[in-house]
Design a protein around this motif. Structure first.
Motif, short mmCIF file in Angstrom:
data_model
loop_
_atom_site.label_atom_id
_atom_site.label_comp_id
_atom_site.label_asym_id
_atom_site.label_seq_id
_atom_site.Cartn_x
_atom_site.Cartn_y
_atom_site.Cartn_z
N LEU A 1 0.80 -1.23 0.00
CA LEU A 1 0.00 0.00 0.00
C LEU A 1 0.83 1.28 0.00
N SER A 2 2.11 1.17 0.29
CA SER A 2 2.92 2.40 0.43
C SER A 2 3.51 2.91 -0.87
N VAL A 3 3.53 2.09 -1.92
CA VAL A 3 4.18 2.58 -3.14
C VAL A 3 3.25 3.53 -3.91
N THR A 4 3.88 4.50 -4.56
CA THR A 4 3.14 5.54 -5.29
C THR A 4 3.34 5.34 -6.79
N ILE A 5 2.59 6.11 -7.56
CA ILE A 5 2.74 6.04 -9.01
C ILE A 5 4.16 6.46 -9.43
N ASP A 6 4.75 7.40 -8.67
CA ASP A 6 6.13 7.81 -9.01
C ASP A 6 7.12 6.67 -8.75
N ASP A 7 6.92 5.94 -7.65
CA ASP A 7 7.78 4.76 -7.39
C ASP A 7 7.64 3.77 -8.55
N MET A 8 6.40 3.51 -8.96
CA MET A 8 6.17 2.50 -10.01
C MET A 8 6.76 2.96 -11.35
N ALA A 9 6.68 4.27 -11.62
CA ALA A 9 7.25 4.78 -12.87
C ALA A 9 8.77 4.64 -12.86
N PRO B 1 13.57 -5.34 -23.08
CA PRO B 1 13.25 -6.77 -23.23
C PRO B 1 12.29 -7.02 -24.39
N ALA B 2 12.35 -8.22 -24.94
CA ALA B 2 11.35 -8.64 -25.94
C ALA B 2 10.05 -8.99 -25.24
N ALA B 3 10.12 -9.35 -23.97
CA ALA B 3 8.92 -9.65 -23.19
C ALA B 3 8.06 -8.40 -23.06
N LEU B 4 6.75 -8.60 -22.97
CA LEU B 4 5.81 -7.50 -22.82
C LEU B 4 5.94 -6.92 -21.40
N ILE B 5 6.09 -5.60 -21.29
CA ILE B 5 6.25 -4.97 -19.97
C ILE B 5 4.88 -4.52 -19.45
N VAL B 6 4.51 -5.07 -18.31
CA VAL B 6 3.23 -4.73 -17.67
C VAL B 6 3.52 -3.83 -16.47
N GLY B 7 3.00 -2.64 -16.47
CA GLY B 7 3.20 -1.72 -15.33
C GLY B 7 2.02 -1.85 -14.37
N ASP B 8 2.33 -2.06 -13.09
CA ASP B 8 1.27 -2.28 -12.09
C ASP B 8 0.81 -0.94 -11.51
N LEU B 9 -0.48 -0.66 -11.63
CA LEU B 9 -1.01 0.58 -11.04
C LEU B 9 -1.12 0.39 -9.53
N PRO B 10 -0.50 1.27 -8.73
CA PRO B 10 -0.54 1.06 -7.29
C PRO B 10 -1.86 1.53 -6.68
N TRP B 11 -2.05 1.16 -5.43
CA TRP B 11 -3.25 1.54 -4.69
C TRP B 11 -3.45 3.06 -4.74
N MET B 12 -4.68 3.46 -4.91
CA MET B 12 -5.12 4.86 -4.97
C MET B 12 -4.73 5.58 -6.26
N THR C 1 -6.59 -9.92 -3.86
CA THR C 1 -5.99 -8.69 -4.39
C THR C 1 -5.31 -7.98 -3.22
N PRO C 2 -3.96 -7.99 -3.19
CA PRO C 2 -3.26 -7.51 -1.99
C PRO C 2 -3.56 -6.05 -1.62
N GLN C 3 -3.96 -5.24 -2.62
CA GLN C 3 -4.28 -3.85 -2.27
C GLN C 3 -5.55 -3.75 -1.43
N SER C 4 -6.36 -4.83 -1.40
CA SER C 4 -7.59 -4.83 -0.58
C SER C 4 -7.37 -5.59 0.72
#
Ligand code: KIV
Length: 293
Positions: free
Chosen positions: A70-78, A89-100, A153-156
């Motif tokens: 719950l503590s990570v922000t969109i800036d951390d994820m970016a 990478p050739a692998a598809l990059i999935v960015g996880d939207l954080p809580w809130m 869903t760990p954010q819940s």
């Protein structure tokens, strides 16, 4: 004959449309997704031939030392998404939207999803069922592919009363099937199922045309995902039963660092070969200089 999206020897970039149509019942091999949070991790995952790299908000727990996500922000994820993207990478990059970052308004959700895309993700993932539909539709409408995530869903975690397996009762199981169908209808190209009995994730997988990717959801999903630090044995805290450790890098790391410490303390490191040296002329000139000054 079964088919893989990508192999170690032929690394074509993995695309969202290719993932969307990837169902095991149609003869495809199960999709392989793993988390990564930095460039070396992404390079290792890509060299191993995974199909998708998830820059998960699990970074909070396995890298940043928090007890939950719950503590990570969109800036951390970016920040972490950009590090993974620099590995190209050739692998598809999935960015996880954080809580809130997708709970307040559709406009906010689109802006935050765009932040991860600009950092280098090719799609985003968000947690939750039917109540997330307006946000998912808005993000998909902005041409950003969305991966869903249902079940545990760990954010819940506070609303769920902890990290608990979901869908054990028939009403809850049917709600998960309904959530998965609603997510697919809203435009999700794949859905992560976490912490759900095998029988229930098999029902969900059978009900969908898009692939399911399981974690603690049994073998009958269209793919599997694990947290890299769990599978490599870097995360040394208690692992849930669905984690299989393929290495023990924490023990290997402690052993290597202890050997280094011992070598420094005994003078065995660095050796002459691990040091820079003057040429004979330079050493002579320096000795002369020393004798005249
Ligand atoms: O953040 C993460 O690592 C995840 C996976 C557990 C699916 O969401």
């Amino acid at each position: 004959m079964s088919s893989s999206l990508s192999t170690v020897t032929s690394r074509r970039p993995v695309t969202v449309p290719a993932v969307r149509s990837h169902k095991v019942r149609a003869g495809s091999d199960p999709l392989v997704m793993v988390t990564a949070y930095d460039a070396p991790g992404a390079r290792a995952a890509d060299a191993a031939g995974v199909d998708l790299i998830l820059v998960g908000d699990s970074v909070a727990m396995v890298v940043l030392g928090y007890d939950d996500t719950l503590s990570v922000t969109i800036d951390d994820m970016a920040h972490h998404t950009a590090a993974v993207a620099r590995a190209k990478p050739a692998a598809l990059i999935v960015g996880d939207l954080p809580w809130m970052s997708y709970h307040v308004s559709a406009a906010d959700s689109v802006r935050n999803a765009a932040t991860l895309i600009r950092a280098g993700a090719q799609c985003v993932k968000l947690e939750g069922g039917t109540k997330r539909i307006p946000m998912i539709e808005a993000i998909v409408d902005a041409e950003i592919p969305v991966m869903g995530h249902i079940g545990l869903t760990p954010q819940s975690m506070h609303a769920m009363g902890g990290f608990r397996v979901q869908g054990r009762e028939s009403e809850a199981a049917l709600q998960l099937v309904a959530d998965a169908k609603a997510l697919q209808h809203a435009g999700c190209f794949a859905i992560v199922i976490e912490g759900v009995p095998d029988e229930v994730s098999a029902m969900i997988t059978a009900a969908l045309d898009v692939p399911t990717i399981g974690i603690g959801a049994g073998p009958r999903c269209d793919g599997q995902v694990l947290v890299m630090h769990d599978l490599l044995g870097i995360e040394d805290r208690l692992a849930p039963k669905f984690v299989r450790r393929y290495a023990d890098l924490r023990s290997a790391s402690v052993e290597a660092i202890a050997a280094y410490a011992a070598d420094v303390r005994t003078g065995a490191f660095p050796s002459a070969d691990e040091s820079y040296h003057l040429t004979a002329d330079q050493a002579e000139a320096m000795a002369l200089y020393g004798s005249t000054s």
